[in-house]
Design a protein around this motif. Sequence first.
Motif, PDB file in Angstrom:
ATOM      1  N   TRP A  82       0.874  -1.089   0.082  1.00  0.00           N
ATOM      2  CA  TRP A  82       0.023  -0.069  -0.095  1.00  0.00           C
ATOM      3  C   TRP A  82       1.001   1.257  -0.098  1.00  0.00           C
ATOM      4  CZ3 TRP A  82      -5.499   0.383   0.795  1.00  0.00           C
ATOM      5  CH2 TRP A  82      -5.875   1.418   1.242  1.00  0.00           C
ATOM      6  N   ILE A  83       0.878   2.219  -1.169  1.00  0.00           N
ATOM      7  CA  ILE A  83       1.732   3.106  -1.265  1.00  0.00           C
ATOM      8  C   ILE A  83       0.765   4.416  -1.521  1.00  0.00           C
ATOM      9  CG2 ILE A  83       3.651   4.161  -2.524  1.00  0.00           C
ATOM     10  CD1 ILE A  83       4.179   1.180  -3.670  1.00  0.00           C
ATOM     11  N   GLU A  84       1.084   5.204  -0.474  1.00  0.00           N
ATOM     12  CA  GLU A  84       0.131   6.481  -0.429  1.00  0.00           C
ATOM     13  C   GLU A  84       1.341   7.635  -1.070  1.00  0.00           C
ATOM     14  OE1 GLU A  84      -1.587   7.601   3.474  1.00  0.00           O
ATOM     15  OE2 GLU A  84      -2.581   5.800   3.415  1.00  0.00           O
ATOM     16  N   ALA A  85       0.641   8.457  -1.912  1.00  0.00           N
ATOM     17  CA  ALA A  85       1.615   9.552  -2.540  1.00  0.00           C
ATOM     18  C   ALA A  85       0.572  10.740  -2.894  1.00  0.00           C
ATOM     19  CB  ALA A  85       2.003   8.904  -3.806  1.00  0.00           C
ATOM     20  N   TRP A  86       1.265  11.772  -3.173  1.00  0.00           N
ATOM     21  CA  TRP A  86       0.609  12.862  -3.156  1.00  0.00           C
ATOM     22  C   TRP A  86       1.391  13.676  -4.266  1.00  0.00           C
ATOM     23  CZ3 TRP A  86       2.612  10.983   1.031  1.00  0.00           C
ATOM     24  CH2 TRP A  86       1.994  10.431   2.147  1.00  0.00           C
ATOM     25  N   ALA A  87       0.539  14.721  -5.077  1.00  0.00           N
ATOM     26  CA  ALA A  87       1.202  15.668  -6.096  1.00  0.00           C
ATOM     27  C   ALA A  87       0.408  16.708  -5.841  1.00  0.00           C
ATOM     28  CB  ALA A  87       0.929  14.884  -7.311  1.00  0.00           C
ATOM     29  N   PRO A  88       1.049  17.934  -6.587  1.00  0.00           N
ATOM     30  CA  PRO A  88       0.151  19.339  -6.490  1.00  0.00           C
ATOM     31  C   PRO A  88      -0.792  19.352  -7.478  1.00  0.00           C
ATOM     32  CG  PRO A  88       2.534  19.517  -6.642  1.00  0.00           C
ATOM     33  CD  PRO A  88       2.463  17.947  -6.740  1.00  0.00           C
ATOM     34  N   TRP A  89      -1.910  19.773  -7.295  1.00  0.00           N
ATOM     35  CA  TRP A  89      -2.885  20.027  -8.266  1.00  0.00           C
ATOM     36  C   TRP A  89      -2.505  20.755  -9.622  1.00  0.00           C
ATOM     37  CZ3 TRP A  89      -7.240  17.407  -8.295  1.00  0.00           C
ATOM     38  CH2 TRP A  89      -7.690  16.793  -7.025  1.00  0.00           C
ATOM     39  N   GLY A  90      -3.250  20.360 -10.585  1.00  0.00           N
ATOM     40  CA  GLY A  90      -3.002  21.198 -11.759  1.00  0.00           C
ATOM     41  C   GLY A  90      -1.489  20.823 -12.473  1.00  0.00           C
ATOM     42  N   ALA A  91      -0.969  21.770 -13.456  1.00  0.00           N
ATOM     43  CA  ALA A  91       0.307  21.555 -14.140  1.00  0.00           C
ATOM     44  C   ALA A  91       1.367  21.162 -13.389  1.00  0.00           C
ATOM     45  CB  ALA A  91       0.476  22.830 -15.007  1.00  0.00           C
ATOM     46  N   PRO A  92       1.549  21.805 -12.287  1.00  0.00           N
ATOM     47  CA  PRO A  92       2.871  21.511 -11.281  1.00  0.00           C
ATOM     48  C   PRO A  92       2.869  19.885 -10.962  1.00  0.00           C
ATOM     49  CG  PRO A  92       1.994  23.509 -10.627  1.00  0.00           C
ATOM     50  CD  PRO A  92       0.818  22.948 -11.543  1.00  0.00           C
ATOM     51  N   GLY A  93       1.573  19.453 -10.810  1.00  0.00           N
ATOM     52  CA  GLY A  93       1.397  18.053 -10.331  1.00  0.00           C
ATOM     53  C   GLY A  93       1.419  16.919 -11.619  1.00  0.00           C
ATOM     54  N   ASP A  94       1.218  17.455 -12.706  1.00  0.00           N
ATOM     55  CA  ASP A  94       1.016  16.626 -13.740  1.00  0.00           C
ATOM     56  C   ASP A  94       2.066  15.575 -14.030  1.00  0.00           C
ATOM     57  OD1 ASP A  94      -1.379  17.717 -14.270  1.00  0.00           O
ATOM     58  OD2 ASP A  94      -0.960  18.839 -16.243  1.00  0.00           O
ATOM     59  N   PRO A  95       3.446  16.124 -13.963  1.00  0.00           N
ATOM     60  CA  PRO A  95       4.524  14.800 -14.047  1.00  0.00           C
ATOM     61  C   PRO A  95       4.509  14.045 -12.662  1.00  0.00           C
ATOM     62  CG  PRO A  95       5.257  17.351 -14.004  1.00  0.00           C
ATOM     63  CD  PRO A  95       3.954  17.401 -13.962  1.00  0.00           C
ATOM     64  N   GLY A  96       4.146  14.522 -11.631  1.00  0.00           N
ATOM     65  CA  GLY A  96       3.884  13.415 -10.512  1.00  0.00           C
ATOM     66  C   GLY A  96       2.851  12.376 -10.752  1.00  0.00           C
ATOM     67  N   VAL A  97       1.764  12.777 -11.285  1.00  0.00           N
ATOM     68  CA  VAL A  97       0.768  11.896 -11.385  1.00  0.00           C
ATOM     69  C   VAL A  97       1.242  10.885 -12.738  1.00  0.00           C
ATOM     70  CG1 VAL A  97      -1.585  11.665 -12.412  1.00  0.00           C
ATOM     71  CG2 VAL A  97      -1.348  13.222 -10.961  1.00  0.00           C
ATOM     72  N   ALA A  98       1.724  11.314 -13.541  1.00  0.00           N
ATOM     73  CA  ALA A  98       2.419  10.503 -14.714  1.00  0.00           C
ATOM     74  C   ALA A  98       3.575   9.577 -14.153  1.00  0.00           C
ATOM     75  CB  ALA A  98       2.880  11.403 -15.666  1.00  0.00           C
ATOM     76  N   ILE A  99       4.301   9.932 -13.188  1.00  0.00           N
ATOM     77  CA  ILE A  99       5.271   8.890 -12.577  1.00  0.00           C
ATOM     78  C   ILE A  99       4.526   7.906 -11.705  1.00  0.00           C
ATOM     79  CG2 ILE A  99       7.000   8.854 -10.693  1.00  0.00           C
ATOM     80  CD1 ILE A  99       8.046  11.828 -11.834  1.00  0.00           C
ATOM     81  N   ALA A 100       3.449   8.359 -10.973  1.00  0.00           N
ATOM     82  CA  ALA A 100       2.802   7.548 -10.197  1.00  0.00           C
ATOM     83  C   ALA A 100       2.103   6.313 -10.902  1.00  0.00           C
ATOM     84  CB  ALA A 100       1.864   8.038  -9.286  1.00  0.00           C
ATOM     85  N   LEU A 101       1.616   6.807 -12.112  1.00  0.00           N
ATOM     86  CA  LEU A 101       0.904   5.824 -12.827  1.00  0.00           C
ATOM     87  C   LEU A 101       1.922   4.741 -13.511  1.00  0.00           C
ATOM     88  CD1 LEU A 101      -1.672   8.245 -14.610  1.00  0.00           C
ATOM     89  CD2 LEU A 101      -2.326   6.385 -12.996  1.00  0.00           C
ATOM     90  N   ASP A 102       3.170   5.511 -14.044  1.00  0.00           N
ATOM     91  CA  ASP A 102       4.106   4.626 -14.680  1.00  0.00           C
ATOM     92  C   ASP A 102       4.616   3.669 -13.547  1.00  0.00           C
ATOM     93  OD1 ASP A 102       7.271   4.255 -15.553  1.00  0.00           O
ATOM     94  OD2 ASP A 102       6.102   4.559 -17.288  1.00  0.00           O
ATOM     95  N   LEU A 103       5.041   4.114 -12.335  1.00  0.00           N
ATOM     96  CA  LEU A 103       5.347   3.188 -11.365  1.00  0.00           C
ATOM     97  C   LEU A 103       4.481   2.144 -11.044  1.00  0.00           C
ATOM     98  CD1 LEU A 103       7.550   2.722  -8.939  1.00  0.00           C
ATOM     99  CD2 LEU A 103       6.211   4.274  -7.439  1.00  0.00           C
ATOM    100  N   ALA A 104       3.021   2.503 -11.114  1.00  0.00           N
ATOM    101  CA  ALA A 104       2.305   1.179 -10.635  1.00  0.00           C
ATOM    102  C   ALA A 104       2.249   0.274 -11.762  1.00  0.00           C
ATOM    103  CB  ALA A 104       1.039   1.943 -10.690  1.00  0.00           C
ATOM    104  N   ALA A 105       2.407   0.865 -13.126  1.00  0.00           N
ATOM    105  CA  ALA A 105       2.587  -0.131 -14.304  1.00  0.00           C
ATOM    106  C   ALA A 105       3.744  -0.923 -14.244  1.00  0.00           C
ATOM    107  CB  ALA A 105       2.206   0.536 -15.653  1.00  0.00           C
ATOM    108  N   GLU A 106       4.914  -0.249 -13.846  1.00  0.00           N
ATOM    109  CA  GLU A 106       6.214  -1.064 -13.744  1.00  0.00           C
ATOM    110  C   GLU A 106       6.081  -2.032 -12.700  1.00  0.00           C
ATOM    111  OE1 GLU A 106      10.754  -0.374 -12.698  1.00  0.00           O
ATOM    112  OE2 GLU A 106       9.699   1.172 -13.617  1.00  0.00           O
ATOM    113  N   LEU A 107       5.365  -1.857 -11.483  1.00  0.00           N
ATOM    114  CA  LEU A 107       5.215  -2.745 -10.397  1.00  0.00           C
ATOM    115  C   LEU A 107       4.086  -3.750 -10.713  1.00  0.00           C
ATOM    116  CD1 LEU A 107       5.842  -0.419  -7.523  1.00  0.00           C
ATOM    117  CD2 LEU A 107       7.359  -2.055  -8.485  1.00  0.00           C
TER     118      LEU A 107
END
Length: 117
Positions: A82-107
């Motif tokens: 169970w991995i909890e994460a947080w990203a800023p809302w909007g454009a500043p957080g878009d890379p973070g959301v993309a990383i989280a989605l990619d990390l979940a797929a890799e795992l």
Amino acid sequence: MPRDILILTNNEPDIAALVHAGNRVNGELRVRTIDDGAVTEVCDDDGNAVLSIGRPEWMENASEIERLVPSAVGRVGVPVWWIEAWAPWGAPGDPGVAIALDLAAELGGFCVVEDAS
């Protein structure tokens, strides 16, 4: 208040998987830990966190996972990391959301990203 992200995976997460996911999204990002390793952050060149990830927890209670994340039923087996994460809302957080989605797929896991509604 940051945007909540949850990753559930049967494969143990590690820093290498996070670095690989970050590099696939943007090779200029950096990784740092804070609070004695309790949180790992992926940061831009200005030091702003685009994604913060809490220390993964091993969850073995299937009914509790189903209660908290009903959309995960049938998508990951139990027990899970169970991995909890947080990203800023909007454009500043878009890379973070993309990383989280990619990390979940890799795992081989499942990712839930809070929406704006």
